[in-house]
Write a protein that holds these residues in place. Structure first.
Motif, PDB file in Angstrom:
ATOM      1  N   TYR A 192      -4.730  39.982 -11.794  1.00 27.22           N
ATOM      2  CA  TYR A 192      -6.088  39.607 -12.214  1.00 27.22           C
ATOM      3  C   TYR A 192      -6.524  40.361 -13.474  1.00 27.22           C
ATOM      4  O   TYR A 192      -7.306  39.832 -14.267  1.00 27.22           O
ATOM      5  N   ARG A 212      -3.859  43.277  -7.997  1.00 23.68           N
ATOM      6  CA  ARG A 212      -4.906  43.646  -8.950  1.00 23.68           C
ATOM      7  C   ARG A 212      -4.410  43.488 -10.399  1.00 23.68           C
ATOM      8  O   ARG A 212      -5.138  43.012 -11.260  1.00 23.68           O
ATOM      9  N   CYS A 244     -13.086  35.916 -11.939  1.00 24.34           N
ATOM     10  CA  CYS A 244     -11.953  36.842 -12.042  1.00 24.34           C
ATOM     11  C   CYS A 244     -12.460  38.282 -12.015  1.00 24.34           C
ATOM     12  O   CYS A 244     -11.909  39.138 -11.308  1.00 24.34           O
ATOM     13  N   CYS A 259      -5.004  38.345 -16.161  1.00 27.72           N
ATOM     14  CA  CYS A 259      -5.775  37.101 -16.308  1.00 27.72           C
ATOM     15  C   CYS A 259      -7.064  37.360 -17.076  1.00 27.72           C
ATOM     16  O   CYS A 259      -7.471  36.548 -17.925  1.00 27.72           O
ATOM     17  N   ASP A 260      -7.705  38.477 -16.778  1.00 22.53           N
ATOM     18  CA  ASP A 260      -8.933  38.848 -17.482  1.00 22.53           C
ATOM     19  C   ASP A 260      -8.685  38.952 -18.985  1.00 22.53           C
ATOM     20  O   ASP A 260      -9.482  38.467 -19.798  1.00 22.53           O
ATOM     21  N   HIS A 300     -13.817  33.050 -15.610  1.00 21.19           N
ATOM     22  CA  HIS A 300     -13.640  34.435 -16.054  1.00 21.19           C
ATOM     23  C   HIS A 300     -14.547  35.371 -15.256  1.00 21.19           C
ATOM     24  O   HIS A 300     -14.120  36.444 -14.808  1.00 21.19           O
ATOM     25  N   ILE A 339     -13.543  39.209  -8.537  1.00 20.41           N
ATOM     26  CA  ILE A 339     -12.405  39.542  -7.674  1.00 20.41           C
ATOM     27  C   ILE A 339     -11.947  40.975  -7.955  1.00 20.41           C
ATOM     28  O   ILE A 339     -11.629  41.736  -7.032  1.00 20.41           O
ATOM     29  N   LEU A 340     -11.932  41.354  -9.229  1.00 19.46           N
ATOM     30  CA  LEU A 340     -11.588  42.735  -9.567  1.00 19.46           C
ATOM     31  C   LEU A 340     -12.605  43.707  -8.977  1.00 19.46           C
ATOM     32  O   LEU A 340     -12.258  44.842  -8.633  1.00 19.46           O
ATOM     33  N   TRP A 359      -7.325  32.092  -4.795  1.00 12.55           N
ATOM     34  CA  TRP A 359      -6.340  31.589  -5.760  1.00 12.55           C
ATOM     35  C   TRP A 359      -6.254  30.058  -5.693  1.00 12.55           C
ATOM     36  O   TRP A 359      -6.216  29.375  -6.713  1.00 12.55           O
ATOM     37  N   ARG A 404      -9.393  28.612  -7.126  1.00  7.51           N
ATOM     38  CA  ARG A 404      -9.355  28.775  -8.583  1.00  7.51           C
ATOM     39  C   ARG A 404      -8.590  27.631  -9.234  1.00  7.51           C
ATOM     40  O   ARG A 404      -9.043  27.039 -10.218  1.00  7.51           O
ATOM     41  N   ILE A 461      -7.567  36.670  -1.162  1.00  9.12           N
ATOM     42  CA  ILE A 461      -6.769  36.326  -2.347  1.00  9.12           C
ATOM     43  C   ILE A 461      -6.115  34.948  -2.229  1.00  9.12           C
ATOM     44  O   ILE A 461      -6.206  34.142  -3.174  1.00  9.12           O
TER      45      ILE A 461
END
Length: 423
Positions: A199, A196, A292, A202-203, A289, A295-296, A392, A395, A388
């Motif tokens: 990500y 987590r 992302c 990444c956010d 984005h 995914i969170l 990934w 992505r 995941i």
């Protein structure tokens, strides 16, 4: 700009073919007219809140599975934005993209909610089904949710969670205690938070890159605007020099070289470059984005299960301490006389009844613990082993594809014409 260079748009399985403003008693809203192969090319009308409902029930039904995001709601402080032509056009494109992503996902496309969304034409009946489907999904037990997820991934190894691999119910205490030395607990408190955190970071980078990309797009837009202004001013200058020069200088007047044609081509090149940057860079980075954040959101749904597990565990621990306290209180009681003996026997009967009640509560709590832990293990298994890694990889592949598209389209639309001679 989203449709720039979109040659395959008409080949989509689901298309939003039109939009319309619908006036209600107090407020108005935009409806999106949807056409798909699932309803034999009949159309249905859906508003943005209907898309939110679909996204929400998919998240409930497929608890630990990535759900493609929908575009965010409009700014509440700017009501007129919802009806701006460019805003509606972009939202239409994004919602159409969402529907096709769901359609192309073999799991999500099977959902009853998705079928109802695309096929139910009667508005009142659709609203009734919305309520019914959501209530049905929320009423599922932990066991039912876990079993459903398992059927979604028949090839996934859930052997460690099978009932025959677990100890008998009376031996659950050791298995259910989330000690730091157990592998399960390590997954809950280390592995999931570590993924987590990646990500989340990444956010943060996406937010920064989005700001830079928007500034760059603004600069590119300004260049196109200024080139157009220069061209218009040059036309005005040519008009003055050609039509208003004095007769005494008719023969001696040297004409200025015509470059308006070149400036028009230059503007077109810059404009195409701006369109390519928006469509194949800025828009794709925005979509990545949003993915992302989606995914969170999977981890947020995981938190619901994990927090429920911790709550039941703490309740079970509290019950066990209460039972131990009662047992210790009754140890070593000495009977003095006959009256006291009768009184003690009556107390023993009450205590036996209380003990039976506590034992029943303890068994019920253990069953709840077993159910929620099974669900928690299934959720962790799917997130870490199925979701995941594949997300990934996708992505990275999507980013590489978007860069290749940007490079190809930019070269085609900006450098495809070698004729830059002055006209």
């Amino acid at each position: 700009l989203s449709y720039f260079g979109d040659e395959d748009h008409n080949k989509l399985d689901i298309r939003i073919i039109d939009t319309e403003e619908v006036k209600a008693t107090i407020l108005k809203h935009t409806s999106f007219i949807i056409e798909s192969s699932l309803n034999n090319n009949y159309t249905v009308s859906r508003r943005y809140n209907d898309f939110k409902w679909l996204h929400n029930v998919l998240s409930i039904e497929y608890l630990c599975i990535f759900i493609p995001p929908i575009p965010p709601a409009s700014n509440a402080s700017n009501i007129l934005q919802k009806f701006d032509k460019d805003f509606v056009s972009q939202r239409r494109y994004d919602l159409e993209r969402f529907l096709n992503r769901v359609f192309n996902n073999k799991l999500l496309a099977k959902s009853q909610s998705f079928e109802v969304f695309l096929t139910q034409q009667a508005r009142q009946r659709f609203e009734e089904q919305q309520k019914s489907i959501k209530e049905q999904l929320l009423s599922r037990s932990d066991v039912e949710i876990a079993d459903f997820i398992k059927t979604c991934y028949p090839d996934c190894n859930f052997e460690e969670n099978d009932d025959e691999k677990q100890p008998e119910i009376e031996d659950f205490d050791d298995m259910l205690t989330p000690r730091e030395t157990t592998e399960d607990h390590r997954v809950y408190v280390e592995e999931i938070p570590r993924v987590r955190e990646i990500y989340i970071r990444c956010d943060e980078k996406f937010i920064s890159m989005d700001k830079i990309a928007k500034n760059l797009f603004k600069i590119m837009t300004n260049i196109v605007t200024e080139l157009n202004t220069v061209n218009e001013e040059l036309y005005g200058l040519y008009d003055i020099e050609n039509n208003e020069r004095p007769q005494s200088m008719e023969n001696q007047w040297l004409k200025r070289e015509e470059i308006c044609g070149f400036l028009s081509k230059w503007k077109k090149v810059e404009q195409n470059g701006m369109y390519c940057f928006y469509k194949y860079w800025l828009l794709n980075m925005k979509y990545e984005h949003q993915d992302c954040l989606a995914i969170l959101d999977v981890f947020t749904r995981y938190d619901i299960v994990y927090n429920k597990y911790k709550k039941i565990f703490n309740q079970h621990e509290k019950l066990k301490k209460q039972m131990e306290k009662k047992n210790n209180k009754n140890v070593g009681v000495v009977v003095v006389d006959e009256a006291e003996e009768k009184k003690e026997m009556a107390n023993d009967d009450n205590q036996d009844q209380e003990k039976d009640k506590d034992d029943g509560m303890d068994e019920e709590m253990k069953m709840k613990m077993k159910s929620i832990k099974t669900l928690l293990d299934v959720v962790c298994n799917i997130i870490l082993k199925e979701q995941i890694p594949k997300l990934w990889e996708k992505r990275a592949n999507d980013f590489n594809h978007s860069i290749d598209q940007f490079r190809e389209k930019y070269m085609m639309y900006t450098l495809g014409d070698d004729d830059f001679n002055f006209v």
